[in-house]
Design a protein around this motif. Sequence first.
Motif, PDB file in Angstrom:
ATOM      1  N   TRP A  86       0.833  -1.209   0.000  1.00  0.00           N
ATOM      2  CA  TRP A  86       0.000   0.000   0.000  1.00  0.00           C
ATOM      3  C   TRP A  86       0.866   1.256   0.000  1.00  0.00           C
ATOM      4  O   TRP A  86       0.627   2.186  -0.789  1.00  0.00           O
ATOM      5  CB  TRP A  86      -0.920  -0.010   1.226  1.00  0.00           C
ATOM      6  CG  TRP A  86      -1.543   1.325   1.521  1.00  0.00           C
ATOM      7  CD1 TRP A  86      -2.581   1.918   0.858  1.00  0.00           C
ATOM      8  CD2 TRP A  86      -1.156   2.230   2.557  1.00  0.00           C
ATOM      9  NE1 TRP A  86      -2.859   3.141   1.414  1.00  0.00           N
ATOM     10  CE2 TRP A  86      -2.005   3.352   2.453  1.00  0.00           C
ATOM     11  CE3 TRP A  86      -0.190   2.203   3.558  1.00  0.00           C
ATOM     12  CZ2 TRP A  86      -1.907   4.446   3.321  1.00  0.00           C
ATOM     13  CZ3 TRP A  86      -0.080   3.283   4.414  1.00  0.00           C
ATOM     14  CH2 TRP A  86      -0.933   4.383   4.301  1.00  0.00           C
ATOM     15  N   ALA A  87       1.881   1.295   0.848  1.00  0.00           N
ATOM     16  CA  ALA A  87       2.751   2.472   0.929  1.00  0.00           C
ATOM     17  C   ALA A  87       3.487   2.689  -0.384  1.00  0.00           C
ATOM     18  O   ALA A  87       3.666   3.838  -0.828  1.00  0.00           O
ATOM     19  CB  ALA A  87       3.739   2.321   2.078  1.00  0.00           C
TER      20      ALA A  87
ATOM     21  N   THR B 197       4.030   7.112  -7.571  1.00  0.00           N
ATOM     22  CA  THR B 197       3.804   8.180  -8.549  1.00  0.00           C
ATOM     23  C   THR B 197       3.815   9.561  -7.913  1.00  0.00           C
ATOM     24  O   THR B 197       3.518  10.556  -8.581  1.00  0.00           O
ATOM     25  CB  THR B 197       2.457   7.970  -9.275  1.00  0.00           C
ATOM     26  OG1 THR B 197       1.392   7.949  -8.301  1.00  0.00           O
ATOM     27  CG2 THR B 197       2.450   6.659 -10.041  1.00  0.00           C
ATOM     28  N   ALA B 198       4.144   9.634  -6.623  1.00  0.00           N
ATOM     29  CA  ALA B 198       4.170  10.921  -5.928  1.00  0.00           C
ATOM     30  C   ALA B 198       5.363  11.749  -6.393  1.00  0.00           C
ATOM     31  O   ALA B 198       6.381  11.223  -6.840  1.00  0.00           O
ATOM     32  CB  ALA B 198       4.221  10.708  -4.424  1.00  0.00           C
TER      33      ALA B 198
ATOM     34  N   LEU C  54       0.745  13.925  -4.207  1.00  0.00           N
ATOM     35  CA  LEU C  54       0.023  13.158  -5.213  1.00  0.00           C
ATOM     36  C   LEU C  54      -0.528  14.171  -6.206  1.00  0.00           C
ATOM     37  O   LEU C  54      -1.512  14.857  -5.916  1.00  0.00           O
ATOM     38  CB  LEU C  54      -1.097  12.346  -4.565  1.00  0.00           C
ATOM     39  CG  LEU C  54      -0.641  11.240  -3.610  1.00  0.00           C
ATOM     40  CD1 LEU C  54      -1.833  10.647  -2.876  1.00  0.00           C
ATOM     41  CD2 LEU C  54       0.110  10.164  -4.374  1.00  0.00           C
ATOM     42  N   THR C  55       0.085  14.292  -7.355  1.00  0.00           N
ATOM     43  CA  THR C  55      -0.225  15.384  -8.264  1.00  0.00           C
ATOM     44  C   THR C  55      -1.642  15.335  -8.819  1.00  0.00           C
ATOM     45  O   THR C  55      -2.169  16.359  -9.237  1.00  0.00           O
ATOM     46  CB  THR C  55       0.771  15.410  -9.441  1.00  0.00           C
ATOM     47  OG1 THR C  55       0.757  14.139 -10.084  1.00  0.00           O
ATOM     48  CG2 THR C  55       2.175  15.697  -8.952  1.00  0.00           C
TER      49      THR C  55
ATOM     50  N   MET D  43       2.069  14.113   1.737  1.00  0.00           N
ATOM     51  CA  MET D  43       2.378  13.046   2.683  1.00  0.00           C
ATOM     52  C   MET D  43       3.864  12.995   2.977  1.00  0.00           C
ATOM     53  O   MET D  43       4.692  13.571   2.275  1.00  0.00           O
ATOM     54  CB  MET D  43       1.897  11.705   2.129  1.00  0.00           C
ATOM     55  CG  MET D  43       2.488  11.342   0.782  1.00  0.00           C
ATOM     56  SD  MET D  43       1.665   9.904   0.038  1.00  0.00           S
ATOM     57  CE  MET D  43       2.410   9.897  -1.577  1.00  0.00           C
ATOM     58  N   ARG D  44       4.157  12.260   4.034  1.00  0.00           N
ATOM     59  CA  ARG D  44       5.542  11.999   4.406  1.00  0.00           C
ATOM     60  C   ARG D  44       5.623  10.552   4.877  1.00  0.00           C
ATOM     61  O   ARG D  44       4.803  10.110   5.683  1.00  0.00           O
ATOM     62  CB  ARG D  44       5.995  12.958   5.506  1.00  0.00           C
ATOM     63  CG  ARG D  44       7.474  12.811   5.890  1.00  0.00           C
ATOM     64  CD  ARG D  44       7.895  13.928   6.833  1.00  0.00           C
ATOM     65  NE  ARG D  44       7.874  15.213   6.132  1.00  0.00           N
ATOM     66  CZ  ARG D  44       7.710  16.391   6.745  1.00  0.00           C
ATOM     67  NH1 ARG D  44       7.525  16.433   8.046  1.00  0.00           N
ATOM     68  NH2 ARG D  44       7.721  17.510   6.051  1.00  0.00           N
TER      69      ARG D  44
END
Length: 462
Positions: free
Chosen positions: A195-196, A202-203, A212-213, A219-220
């Motif tokens: 999941w991670a 794609t981030a 997340l474009t 996120m971090r």
Amino acid sequence: MAASGFASEHFELLQTWKGTERNKADPAQNEGYEKLVEAYDATAAWARAVRAILFPRGIVKKLSKPTNQAHRFKPYTWVRIYPRPEAPEELAYTVGIDASGWFCVKIDTVFQSETIRARYDRITGGNYLASPVAANLSQRDGLRLTREELVSWSVEEIGRFEIGYDTVARELGLLDGPMRPVTDTQVCRDHFARWANVMTETAVQRGAVLALTDHLVFMRRSDSSGKVEMKFGQDPRGVKWAVEINEPTKPGDYNALSAIAEDETGGRYLLRQGRLHGGPNAATIQESEFAARTGLSHIEVEATGNAAARRWFLVANLDDPPEAVIRDTARFVDFCWSARMPGRATPMPQSSVGETLARPETGGFYTVGPKTASEARQIKRLQGEVWIALAEKLSAQNIPYEKRRQQGGYEIDMKIDRRDQDALLLEIKSGSGAADLHTGIGQLHLYRQLFSNFKGHVRFYC
């Protein structure tokens, strides 16, 4: 015949023979029958390729006969894909072509009762051309594609379905049992890692955070403890976070706030309790308060004793395509962000399946594909960039904001809370033409008329 294995003749034969009773003494019909078998073989190859990419545990079921149980020609080819072997037989992903001239991928019912079909029609509107769980490509465009291109189109469109397979199954009553927490350490670790990786693959690095474009969730990720630990929010600066989703030290422990769970068919899900920890500028939100503020319903999970008092909420179905996992996780983050808004005492209005909080405007760039006399080019997402710039300034001044989507799919670009004053209702347009101005101002007036909770808000066009 096209490189995909389909030909215009297949569509013509579906149209010519649909509904006709099979007559083996008719040479023309026999020839058409054999050619339609070819179309079914091409459909099966298409389905198997989609399954291999999206559903590693999935299975394909194919009927090669162009006729139905009444021995009449069908107006379509149809092959089913199940995301896992134990998935409900009455619901499947399907791919195929039809007599009306379409290539189609969708989530559809199989061997259904009238009750199930009626529920399904309420979800889809009874029209697969406008369904939230279907995508269509014209005969002309589809025949131009190779099989690989057709499969790529299908994978991309399935990822965009507004509603996932298991959500539809539950709405139809095909999945109704409680979920079971996964207690196996390796299974839990593998699913959290997968999941991670989906969330970060794609981030785009944007300063100190990953963005997340396509969703503008920031996120971090930290794996320094040997476990997946992730923070999410709508703050482009990465100073304020909405929620943490961390791999538990002991899988299945109800004292951990995140978990992997299974349904009765082996479907895997990421769950989180509704408790949101507080911080310097945010109070702790308990589970019952989280449900009240978001309007979300908790997931039934098997538990006894004190553990039964815990309330779990769905983050994402891990059997869904990657884009759907990203989208649903982003939606959950949006709910958590809005739950932290000051003064949130009543549930955010929610409607039926597929209606959720809107994601923030998309920033970055998108690609316009090449045409006959022009090359592909990147176009900057101006509306999203304006949203980001404004969000950064609001966050720096500790001014609460949120992106809202109301019932019926109406999206409000931004709601900005002001201390001791009416909130601002903001509509952003990236153009300066008269049409943009008229549309934006019209939307602001429409929102105030449609939604009672916006009647006192000050309208602002940007």
